[in-house]
Design an enzyme around this catalytic site. Structure first.
Site, PDB file in Angstrom:
ATOM      1  N   LYS A 221     -67.265  15.455  47.392  1.00 19.64           N
ATOM      2  CA  LYS A 221     -65.607  14.443  47.088  1.00 19.64           C
ATOM      3  C   LYS A 221     -66.235  14.010  47.741  1.00 19.64           C
ATOM      4  CE  LYS A 221     -62.336  17.672  45.844  1.00 19.64           C
ATOM      5  NZ  LYS A 221     -61.004  18.320  46.509  1.00 19.64           N
ATOM      6  N   ARG A 255     -64.880  26.507  48.194  1.00 23.09           N
ATOM      7  CA  ARG A 255     -64.978  26.614  46.685  1.00 23.09           C
ATOM      8  C   ARG A 255     -65.739  25.122  46.826  1.00 23.09           C
ATOM      9  NH1 ARG A 255     -62.979  23.061  42.965  1.00 23.09           N
ATOM     10  NH2 ARG A 255     -62.553  23.374  40.391  1.00 23.09           N
TER      11      ARG A 255
END
Length: 273
Positions: A221, A255
């Protein structure tokens, strides 16, 4: 701490890995990479061999400012892939990344095991009652607004306190609707800027007050690659660093895009306890 997936009890006292498979053309890292059944099967098989317990399928891009797509467009992208994967890998545990109750219902009917809702029911008032009837585990994420508006909604007086109130209310609503297996996702990057993301990671253990498993999703991210002035493609090392911290702060599920490296992270971190 266990969850029931299709009759199998998954013990989350040892952290597990959820591999990401984006079926969207515009996801921030791997959008458009899996355009046909062959590519999808190869990638899913690799993630399973590498040690993923769950595979998370998403057909609606939730990156900031992503285009909104219709329910029918999401259905056409995801339901056939659920059928393909459950037919090819009968024991697979599929998580469905959707905020729409109709998509959740169809995917579970097609063989999916879990629902992963970025809005915790806020974008579809029928979702929580639907999941209660489906009797599958439910991942509820913290977000304010929608993927299209969340960047402007990152003001908090006390972020962790506000998140704990949010999850307490959502967990109570889920329990009232008969959902037994709950997982909370703090939503890194969702209505949170880079500074807030790191504050959240530093204080992730404070979310353990709810006594439900915590899912951490920091894989590649912008909190990583913007901090390091690189790109999502160069963010694997940073992802591993932050996954390690998330595990030390009590995360039960990672995740990730890169399953093998996350499994190694869990294995090595376990030796510190």
């Amino acid at each position: 701490m266990t969850i029931n997936c299709k009759g199998s009890l998954i013990d989350l006292s040892t952290p597990k890995v959820m591999g990401i498979l984006n079926l969207t053309p515009d996801s921030f890292y791997d959008g458009g990479n899996y355009k046909n059944e062959s590519q999808i099967l190869v990638q899913v098989e690799k993630m399973l061999i590498d040690g993923a317990t769950f595979i998370d399928l998403g057909a609606y891009s939730s990156r900031p400012g992503a285009d909104h797509i219709t329910t029918e467009a999401e259905r056409k992208r995801i339901v056939p892939i659920v059928e393909l994967l459950t037919n090819t890998f009968p024991e697979i545990l599929l998580s469905i990344d959707t905020f729409r109750s109709s998509i959740a219902k169809e995917c579970v009917a097609a063989g999916a095991s879990m629902i992963n809702d970025i809005s915790a029911g806020n974008m579809d008032q029928d979702m929580i009652s639907c999941v209660g009837k489906l009797k599958v585990p439910y991942i509820m994420m913290h977000m304010k607004g929608t993927p299209q508006t969340m960047k402007s909604k990152n003001h908090y007086n006390d972020m962790i306190h506000e998140m704990n109130i949010y999850f307490a209310e959502k967990i109570a609503e889920a329990r009232k609707n008969g959902i037994d297996d709950l997982i909370i996702d703090p939503g890194f990057g969702f209505a949170k800027n880079t500074h807030q993301n790191f504050e959240l990671l530093k204080n992730l253990a404070l979310l353990q007050v709810h006594n439900v498993p915590i899912l951490s999703g920091v894989s590649r991210k912008s909190m990583i690659y913007k901090t390091l002035n690189t790109s999502p493609n160069e963010a694997l090392n940073g992802t591993t660093v932050l996954n390690t911290i998330a595990l030390q702060q009590g995360a039960s599920i990672l995740r990730v895009h890169d399953v093998k490296e996350a499994i190694e992270c869990i294995t090595l971190t376990a030796l510190l306890t």
